[in-house]
Design an enzyme around this catalytic site. Structure first.
Site, PDB file in Angstrom:
ATOM      1  N   LYS A 171      44.267  46.491  42.222  1.00 56.38           N
ATOM      2  CA  LYS A 171      44.587  46.386  40.791  1.00 56.38           C
ATOM      3  C   LYS A 171      45.143  47.693  40.253  1.00 56.38           C
ATOM      4  O   LYS A 171      45.958  47.687  39.334  1.00 56.38           O
ATOM      5  CB  LYS A 171      43.369  45.920  39.991  1.00 56.38           C
ATOM      6  CG  LYS A 171      42.989  44.489  40.339  1.00 56.38           C
ATOM      7  CD  LYS A 171      42.577  43.649  39.155  1.00 56.38           C
ATOM      8  CE  LYS A 171      42.509  42.188  39.609  1.00 56.38           C
ATOM      9  NZ  LYS A 171      41.923  41.278  38.668  1.00 56.38           N
TER      10      LYS A 171
ATOM     11  N   LYS B 261      46.704  36.104  48.417  1.00 56.56           N
ATOM     12  CA  LYS B 261      45.763  35.217  47.733  1.00 56.56           C
ATOM     13  C   LYS B 261      46.421  34.568  46.509  1.00 56.56           C
ATOM     14  O   LYS B 261      47.174  35.227  45.795  1.00 56.56           O
ATOM     15  CB  LYS B 261      44.559  36.080  47.284  1.00 56.56           C
ATOM     16  CG  LYS B 261      43.500  35.378  46.504  1.00 56.56           C
ATOM     17  CD  LYS B 261      42.452  36.371  45.996  1.00 56.56           C
ATOM     18  CE  LYS B 261      42.656  36.632  44.510  1.00 56.56           C
ATOM     19  NZ  LYS B 261      41.448  36.722  43.710  1.00 56.56           N
TER      20      LYS B 261
ATOM     21  N   LYS C 161      45.347  33.983  39.514  1.00 54.50           N
ATOM     22  CA  LYS C 161      45.688  33.615  38.140  1.00 54.50           C
ATOM     23  C   LYS C 161      46.767  34.484  37.549  1.00 54.50           C
ATOM     24  O   LYS C 161      47.617  34.044  36.805  1.00 54.50           O
ATOM     25  CB  LYS C 161      44.455  33.843  37.247  1.00 54.50           C
ATOM     26  CG  LYS C 161      43.547  32.696  37.067  1.00 54.50           C
ATOM     27  CD  LYS C 161      42.595  33.044  35.921  1.00 54.50           C
ATOM     28  CE  LYS C 161      41.170  33.109  36.379  1.00 54.50           C
ATOM     29  NZ  LYS C 161      40.589  34.404  36.535  1.00 54.50           N
TER      30      LYS C 161
HETATM   31  P1  ATP Z   1      42.833  37.608  38.405  1.00 54.98           P
HETATM   32  O1  ATP Z   1      44.155  37.180  38.950  1.00 54.98           O
HETATM   33  O2  ATP Z   1      42.808  37.781  36.924  1.00 54.98           O
HETATM   34  O3  ATP Z   1      42.227  38.776  39.142  1.00 54.98           O
HETATM   35  P2  ATP Z   1      41.560  35.591  39.957  1.00 54.98           P
HETATM   36  O4  ATP Z   1      42.442  34.400  40.023  1.00 54.98           O
HETATM   37  O5  ATP Z   1      41.484  36.452  41.167  1.00 54.98           O
HETATM   38  O6  ATP Z   1      41.856  36.417  38.657  1.00 54.98           O
HETATM   39  P3  ATP Z   1      38.737  35.631  39.189  1.00 54.98           P
HETATM   40  O7  ATP Z   1      38.384  35.305  37.792  1.00 54.98           O
HETATM   41  O8  ATP Z   1      38.748  37.067  39.568  1.00 54.98           O
HETATM   42  O9  ATP Z   1      40.133  34.998  39.586  1.00 54.98           O
HETATM   43  O10 ATP Z   1      37.799  34.813  40.177  1.00 54.98           O
HETATM   44  C1  ATP Z   1      36.988  33.715  39.853  1.00 54.98           C
HETATM   45  C2  ATP Z   1      36.453  33.093  41.120  1.00 54.98           C
HETATM   46  O11 ATP Z   1      37.505  32.456  41.850  1.00 54.98           O
HETATM   47  C3  ATP Z   1      35.817  34.111  42.090  1.00 54.98           C
HETATM   48  O12 ATP Z   1      34.661  33.546  42.661  1.00 54.98           O
HETATM   49  C4  ATP Z   1      36.865  34.305  43.142  1.00 54.98           C
HETATM   50  O13 ATP Z   1      36.324  34.659  44.393  1.00 54.98           O
HETATM   51  C5  ATP Z   1      37.483  32.907  43.199  1.00 54.98           C
HETATM   52  N1  ATP Z   1      38.874  32.948  43.656  1.00 54.98           N
HETATM   53  C6  ATP Z   1      39.899  33.576  43.037  1.00 54.98           C
HETATM   54  N2  ATP Z   1      41.051  33.373  43.715  1.00 54.98           N
HETATM   55  C7  ATP Z   1      40.730  32.601  44.800  1.00 54.98           C
HETATM   56  C8  ATP Z   1      41.484  32.058  45.884  1.00 54.98           C
HETATM   57  N3  ATP Z   1      42.793  32.249  45.966  1.00 54.98           N
HETATM   58  N4  ATP Z   1      40.843  31.327  46.805  1.00 54.98           N
HETATM   59  C9  ATP Z   1      39.506  31.102  46.721  1.00 54.98           C
HETATM   60  N5  ATP Z   1      38.734  31.573  45.718  1.00 54.98           N
HETATM   61  C10 ATP Z   1      39.325  32.329  44.766  1.00 54.98           C
END
Ligand code: ATP
Ligand code: LTN
Length: 339
Positions: A121, A203, A206
């Site tokens: 990040k 990955k 969001k």
């Molecule tokens: P950001 O992009 O804002 O960092 P993010 O999409 O990574 O957000 P988080 O809010 O950080 O999402 O994560 C919420 C949950 O979703 C966590 O348990 C995280 O491990 C899970 N998660 C996020 N992305 C994935 C993915 N691509 N596959 C499986 N689990 C995920």
């Protein structure tokens, strides 16, 4: 005490959180949120929209407020029943900020420096490498430890943060005497890391700028199918799970989760067929699977009064639990009681 109350107390505790940084992706859903509802009958579950974590990255205040309400409606739409679980918004419970400070003083600079999410990040936002981004895992440890959670259902990307929470809990317990439960991660066997459809080595996230790589759980069926049709794969044109076939492996995992089929069954189903047919099948299966979530979300987001009632009751219930832990922590570190 009634039998029901005793049972309630004996159940293990689950805590998890999700940031209101945008509409949830299929990764958030498959890796984390879809499991949350299923755990409600067997555990005492506490789920939070972690808005305090979200501000470690620059957010527009009006957008954050909107996304927080939407995220709350989304977790309910994904099956969390506010009568069975505690569902609340993190900033409504000030014990999180208080615990963050206590635990900061039991966390080492060196261990925070090793966190890969911080490194990723800070590379992504080089103009705002703020202290909150660095100490984010301490706030997360506090979320979990305040409720003495036994298990934390998360995607695999959160494993390192969970390890840190365990270390901090153990260190505090050693220094000051037993207080915290040392939590375990609960990571799904399939779908713990859903990859981007546009770049299956990354990955699905969001906050990814490349919208084509990301399925949002509120995307309309035609959008979902279009994105799957464009998914990056390889040139072998054979649907089989194998090393090096990141794109196909990712699609197979997604298909497996939404249909319940094993990899062998999927390979048999698409024997002799091309990637085109497979991609459409995955797209259709995902669109079908998400339809009830989308419909329930539309209903819930229109009912702001109901949402408010739920998140207020959720915060009150969360605070009743966390108040005890924070009071004990204050006493253990040597703060003077006011009364
Ligand atoms: P950001 O992009 O804002 O960092 P993010 O999409 O990574 O957000 P988080 O809010 O950080 O999402 O994560 C919420 C949950 O979703 C966590 O348990 C995280 O491990 C899970 N998660 C996020 N992305 C994935 C993915 N691509 N596959 C499986 N689990 C995920
Ligand atoms: N860091 C998590 C979100 C999160 C969380 C938590 C998850 C904040 N606090 C406590 C589980 C338990 C993430 O998904 N990035």
């Amino acid at each position: 005490m009634s039998e029901q109350n005793t049972q309630q107390e004996q159940k293990k505790i689950i805590f998890s959180g999700i940031q209101p940084t945008g509409t949830f992706t299929l990764g958030n859903y498959i890796g984390a949120v879809s499991h949350w509802g299923k755990l409600q009958d067997d555990y005492n579950c506490i789920y939070s929209i972690v808005d305090m974590h979200a501000i470690t990255v620059r957010q527009d205040p009006a957008e954050l407020r909107k996304h927080t309400l939407e995220a709350y409606a989304l977790i309910l739409a994904c099956g969390i029943d506010p009568k069975k679980s505690i569902a609340f918004i993190q900033s409504h419970n000030r014990h999180h900020a208080e615990m963050n400070w206590i635990l900061s003083c039991s966390t080492q600079f060196g261990e925070l420096s090793r966190m890969t999410q911080f490194k990723d990040k800070s590379q992504k936002h080089p103009d705002d490498i703020n202290a909150g981004l660095f100490t984010y895992p301490v706030l997360m440890a506090g979320d979990i430890l305040l409720y003495k959670a036994d298990l934390v259902p998360v995607g695999v990307d959160q494993k390192q943060h969970l390890e840190l929470a365990r270390n901090v809990a153990q260190r505090f317990n050693q220094r000051y005497g037993e207080l915290f439960t040392v939590p375990d991660a609960y990571i799904p066997k399939v779908g713990a890391k859903v990859m981007s459809l546009a770049d299956p080595t990354k990955k699905m996230s969001k906050s990814d700028e490349n919208q084509n790589g990301c399925i949002y759980i509120l995307d309309e069926p035609d959008v979902i199918i279009r994105k799957f049709k464009k998914a990056v794969t390889d040139s072998e044109a054979c649907v089989r799970y194998a090393e090096g076939k990141d794109g196909i492996n990712n699609l197979m995992s997604i298909y497996s989760v939404v249909t319940g089929k094993t990899n062998e069954e999927i390979e048999r189903e698409f024997e002799g067929k091309g990637y085109g047919d497979f991609k459409i099948a995955v797209g259709e299966a995902v669109a079908d699977h998400l339809k009830p979530v989308r419909e329930e979300y539309k209903r819930l987001i229109a009912d702001k009064a109901y949402l408010k009632e739920c998140y207020t009751a959720g915060a009150e219930a969360a605070m009743r639990i966390s108040a005890k832990t924070i009071a004990k922590a204050y006493r253990k570190v040597g703060f003077v009681d006011m009364k």
